[in-house]
Design a protein around this motif. Structure first.
Motif, PDB file in Angstrom:
ATOM      1  N   ASN A 169     -27.858  11.903  47.900  1.00 32.37           N
ATOM      2  CA  ASN A 169     -27.598  10.712  47.091  1.00 32.37           C
ATOM      3  C   ASN A 169     -26.375  10.015  47.634  1.00 32.37           C
ATOM      4  OD1 ASN A 169     -25.650  11.867  44.449  1.00 32.37           O
ATOM      5  ND2 ASN A 169     -26.696  13.288  45.797  1.00 32.37           N
ATOM      6  N   HIS A 192     -24.268   6.972  46.719  1.00 34.48           N
ATOM      7  CA  HIS A 192     -23.073   6.696  45.930  1.00 34.48           C
ATOM      8  C   HIS A 192     -21.863   6.341  46.790  1.00 34.48           C
ATOM      9  CE1 HIS A 192     -25.105   7.563  42.221  1.00 34.48           C
ATOM     10  NE2 HIS A 192     -25.465   8.760  42.648  1.00 34.48           N
ATOM     11  N   ASP A 213     -19.548   2.605  43.434  1.00 34.21           N
ATOM     12  CA  ASP A 213     -20.096   2.800  42.088  1.00 34.21           C
ATOM     13  C   ASP A 213     -20.524   1.453  41.504  1.00 34.21           C
ATOM     14  OD1 ASP A 213     -17.861   1.549  40.902  1.00 34.21           O
ATOM     15  OD2 ASP A 213     -16.824   3.451  40.573  1.00 34.21           O
ATOM     16  N   ILE A 218     -19.449  -0.454  39.169  1.00 34.56           N
ATOM     17  CA  ILE A 218     -18.402  -1.461  38.924  1.00 34.56           C
ATOM     18  C   ILE A 218     -17.986  -2.111  40.246  1.00 34.56           C
ATOM     19  CG2 ILE A 218     -15.969  -1.699  38.241  1.00 34.56           C
ATOM     20  CD1 ILE A 218     -16.667   0.192  35.868  1.00 34.56           C
ATOM     21  N   GLN A 219     -17.866  -1.296  41.273  1.00 34.32           N
ATOM     22  CA  GLN A 219     -17.550  -1.834  42.602  1.00 34.32           C
ATOM     23  C   GLN A 219     -18.699  -2.713  43.116  1.00 34.32           C
ATOM     24  OE1 GLN A 219     -16.945   2.014  44.294  1.00 34.32           O
ATOM     25  NE2 GLN A 219     -14.792   2.135  43.691  1.00 34.32           N
ATOM     26  N   ARG A 226     -16.129   3.944  26.101  1.00 33.17           N
ATOM     27  CA  ARG A 226     -17.320   3.110  26.294  1.00 33.17           C
ATOM     28  C   ARG A 226     -16.997   1.622  26.327  1.00 33.17           C
ATOM     29  NH1 ARG A 226     -20.592   5.441  29.337  1.00 33.17           N
ATOM     30  NH2 ARG A 226     -20.005   7.614  29.095  1.00 33.17           N
ATOM     31  N   ARG A 234     -14.926   0.845  29.369  1.00 36.58           N
ATOM     32  CA  ARG A 234     -15.734   0.753  30.591  1.00 36.58           C
ATOM     33  C   ARG A 234     -16.510  -0.571  30.619  1.00 36.58           C
ATOM     34  NH1 ARG A 234     -18.116   3.251  35.099  1.00 36.58           N
ATOM     35  NH2 ARG A 234     -20.380   3.396  35.034  1.00 36.58           N
ATOM     36  N   LYS A 285     -14.190  -3.017  31.920  1.00 34.91           N
ATOM     37  CA  LYS A 285     -14.052  -2.948  33.380  1.00 34.91           C
ATOM     38  C   LYS A 285     -15.199  -3.686  34.057  1.00 34.91           C
ATOM     39  CE  LYS A 285     -12.090   0.790  35.636  1.00 34.91           C
ATOM     40  NZ  LYS A 285     -11.810   2.213  35.940  1.00 34.91           N
ATOM     41  N   LYS A 317     -22.068  11.795  40.634  1.00 37.84           N
ATOM     42  CA  LYS A 317     -22.401  10.512  41.260  1.00 37.84           C
ATOM     43  C   LYS A 317     -21.205   9.918  42.004  1.00 37.84           C
ATOM     44  CE  LYS A 317     -25.786   9.410  37.655  1.00 37.84           C
ATOM     45  NZ  LYS A 317     -26.057   8.518  36.511  1.00 37.84           N
ATOM     46  N   ARG A 318     -20.157  10.696  42.185  1.00 35.83           N
ATOM     47  CA  ARG A 318     -18.957  10.219  42.879  1.00 35.83           C
ATOM     48  C   ARG A 318     -18.470   8.887  42.315  1.00 35.83           C
ATOM     49  NH1 ARG A 318     -19.617  11.052  49.318  1.00 35.83           N
ATOM     50  NH2 ARG A 318     -21.376   9.638  49.173  1.00 35.83           N
ATOM     51  N   ILE A 319     -18.504   8.720  41.003  1.00 36.60           N
ATOM     52  CA  ILE A 319     -18.112   7.439  40.410  1.00 36.60           C
ATOM     53  C   ILE A 319     -16.592   7.346  40.318  1.00 36.60           C
ATOM     54  CG2 ILE A 319     -18.214   6.048  38.298  1.00 36.60           C
ATOM     55  CD1 ILE A 319     -21.041   6.954  37.915  1.00 36.60           C
ATOM     56  N   PHE A 320     -16.061   6.223  40.791  1.00 39.74           N
ATOM     57  CA  PHE A 320     -14.614   6.015  40.780  1.00 39.74           C
ATOM     58  C   PHE A 320     -14.144   5.325  39.505  1.00 39.74           C
ATOM     59  CE2 PHE A 320     -12.888   7.231  44.847  1.00 39.74           C
ATOM     60  CZ  PHE A 320     -14.038   7.472  45.560  1.00 39.74           C
ATOM     61  N   ASN A 321     -15.070   4.721  38.789  1.00 39.33           N
ATOM     62  CA  ASN A 321     -14.702   3.983  37.591  1.00 39.33           C
ATOM     63  C   ASN A 321     -15.506   4.475  36.396  1.00 39.33           C
ATOM     64  OD1 ASN A 321     -12.851   1.659  38.596  1.00 39.33           O
ATOM     65  ND2 ASN A 321     -14.527   1.680  40.062  1.00 39.33           N
ATOM     66  N   GLY A 322     -15.785   5.751  36.375  1.00 37.81           N
ATOM     67  CA  GLY A 322     -16.711   6.371  35.436  1.00 37.81           C
ATOM     68  C   GLY A 322     -16.270   6.295  34.000  1.00 37.81           C
ATOM     69  N   PRO A 323     -16.913   6.994  33.083  1.00 36.74           N
ATOM     70  CA  PRO A 323     -18.072   7.865  33.253  1.00 36.74           C
ATOM     71  C   PRO A 323     -19.383   7.074  33.209  1.00 36.74           C
ATOM     72  CG  PRO A 323     -17.382   7.869  30.986  1.00 36.74           C
ATOM     73  CD  PRO A 323     -16.425   6.955  31.710  1.00 36.74           C
TER      74      PRO A 323
END
Lengths: 307, 222
Positions: free
Chosen positions: A122, A124, A127, A129-130, A172, A175, A178, B154-160
């Protein structure tokens, strides 16, 4: 206007938007797409085209989006971070935009361990947001993520997903903030069954001024049976289905459960229309596309605005 | 440390099938700590191999040796005096040790007896968990000391992500949600403002994506 997106126009004109969803076929079957799509035409303002949903291989999202476009519909081209690095994403985005796709949705994607290729690497690379920031910059700054200038930037209405029910709850809305800061023009949420918790989420989002900066579409899915309700409650990560909802469907005889599910859905849509900050609904019928006309009709959402 | 687990016996028997006399070499470092390839594991595997081959009617001579550190040429050199008496060297070190020995003894098969797993730390007796992905540019200072690359599925940098439920990852209830841990720690440290900043896409060139990596310390060179 940032794009030629029908969804953008519908929302900008102040209408309560309705989006639908179409899962591409697991094969090269063009007719299957057309059959499913025919139920959605004229019923929704844009149709989400899922991208290898639940990590199961399906026809490319951009290809199915193009078919919908040719049928005179507005596709919402979904793209997950799981399967592509930033080069592949940007080249697909340019291709989609050049072919007249105007709306896209940025997603992390379900982990491959759920799908039909659990052995897969996988990606990734970035992410979600990026990814939102990358697409918004491609459009607004005319720059690739690596910094180079784009000759003819893509004009896309950029969306993101939000799950008001994942944990930790206090993160939540932060995020969501963001995602809005990253440049999300619209948000579609995970299926909502716990109205109380969602109302609390919306109160926080409105207080933070997020719903002024983005258009939030509340996700809804009809419960077709008690079995489905139980499955959603127990097996789907990040899903919150209260016991009374499961009970309400389960208390009906088997042949009445689907009807009760649609009734419940219409009540939910009514509540969502009244909720401050909610700009529309995202109706995920999940292989029930043929019931969408009946649902939107009964929920009083027809006719869809011509903008 | 680098963690490892012994390969399944069937695979080991397949690997050594062509040979009649082997040198089984352990390592006193990481694989000793994670009980995969230290002196004790060398002795246990050696007797299992002898017995197994006896049963198959193809007896095997196994000599045992454990190096201080198999990934250093200086220690790998200790094999020079004896190595030509054997058909193959079977290494119980991590992949670094196997390759160091293979590089030094070009004409000799050097076979791995363990699967090298990940960089981890010991959580409790008999439990090791992944902690570092060796990406070459540490972000732990921004994430409350918990790595979103090694510890988020998922290697998320701005998670969750949306799948985080009750502090657990969507992939398995046995996996902690890294972002729940990060958030809890940021709260504890009074650093929650770090979360609202968008972390930029990572430059993976410092990781494996930049090609095989080397560290060159000219001040150390002789």
């Amino acid at each position: 206007m940032k794009s030629d997106s029908n969804l953008e126009k519908v929302l900008a004109a102040g209408n309560f938007a309705v989006t639908g969803e179409l899962g591409p076929p697991r094969g090269a079957n063009l007719q299957a797409i057309k059959d499913k799509a025919s139920h959605l035409k004229g019923m929704v303002d844009a149709v989400n085209v899922t991208d290898n949903q639940t990590a199961v291989v399906r026809m490319a999202s951009w290809a199915v989006s193009l078919v919908l476009k040719e049928m005179g519909m507005e596709p919402n081209y979904q793209m997950v971070c799981r399967d592509r690095n930033r080069l592949a994403m940007q080249s697909d985005i340019l291709g989609a935009a050049a072919l007249g796709i105007n709306t896209m949705l940025c997603l992390s994607g379900d982990h491959p361990s759920f799908g039909d290729h659990p052995q897969a690497a996988n990606v990734h690379d970035i992410d979600s947001i990026q990814q939102i920031q990358m697409v918004a910059n491609m459009r607004d700054q005319g720059r690739f993520q690596g910094g180079a200038e784009i000759d003819t930037p893509p004009r896309l209405f950029v969306g993101a997903a939000a799950n008001p029910f994942g944990d930790p709850f206090e993160l939540r809305v932060l995020r969501l903030g963001k995602k809005v800061a990253a440049g999300a023009d619209f948000i579609q949420t995970q299926c909502i069954y716990n109205m109380e918790r969602f109302a609390e989420y919306m109160r926080q989002a409105v207080d933070m001024g997020l719903t002024e900066k983005t258009k939030l579409l509340a996700g809804v899915t009809p419960l077709k049976s008690a079995g489905m309700a139980r499955y959603m409650a127990k097996k789907v990560p990040g899903m919150d289905v209260p016991d009374e909802v499961v009970k309400r469907i389960a208390d009906q005889p088997k042949d009445k459960q689907a009807e009760e599910g649609i009734k419940l859905l219409c009540e939910q849509i009514e509540q969502l229309r009244e909720m401050p900050g909610v700009a529309g609904i995202h109706l995920m019928a999940i292989e029930w596309e043929h019931r969408v006309p009946e649902i939107v009709e009964r929920a009083g959402l027809l006719p869809r605005p011509q903008v | 440390m680098i963690t490892a687990e012994r390969k399944p016996m069937e695979e080991i028997f397949r690997l050594i099938e062509p040979y009649g006399k082997i040198l089984l070499v352990g390592c006193n470092e990481c694989v000793t700590v994670c009980h995969a390839g230290g002196r004790k594991e060398v002795a246990m595997l050696a007797s299992a191999l002898r017995m197994g081959r006896m049963k198959l009617g193809a007896p095997l001579t196994v000599d045992e040796l454990t190096l201080e550190r198999q990934c250093d040429p200086e220690y790998a050199e200790e094999l020079a005096m004896v190595v030509d008496q054997y058909d193959a060297v079977c290494s119980m070190a991590c992949g670094c040790g196997v390759q160091t020995v293979a590089e030094r003894y070009q004409g000799l098969p050097v076979l791995p007896m363990v699967n090298t797993e990940f960089m981890g730390s010991s959580e409790s007796n008999g439990v090791w968990a992944e902690r570092c992905a060796g990406c070459g540019n540490c972000v732990l200072g921004l994430t409350g000391g918990i790595c979103p690359i090694a510890r988020c599925s998922k290697r998320i940098f701005n998670g969750p992500c949306g799948g985080s439920t009750k502090g657990k990852c969507e992939v398995s209830p046995d996996i902690d949600c890294a972002w729940q841990l990060i958030w809890d720690r940021l709260k504890q440290l009074g650093q929650t403002e770090l979360y609202s900043q968008i972390m930029a896409p990572k430059d993976w060139r410092t990781a494996r994506d930049g090609g095989p990596r080397r560290i060159v310390r000219e001040d150390m060179a002789i």
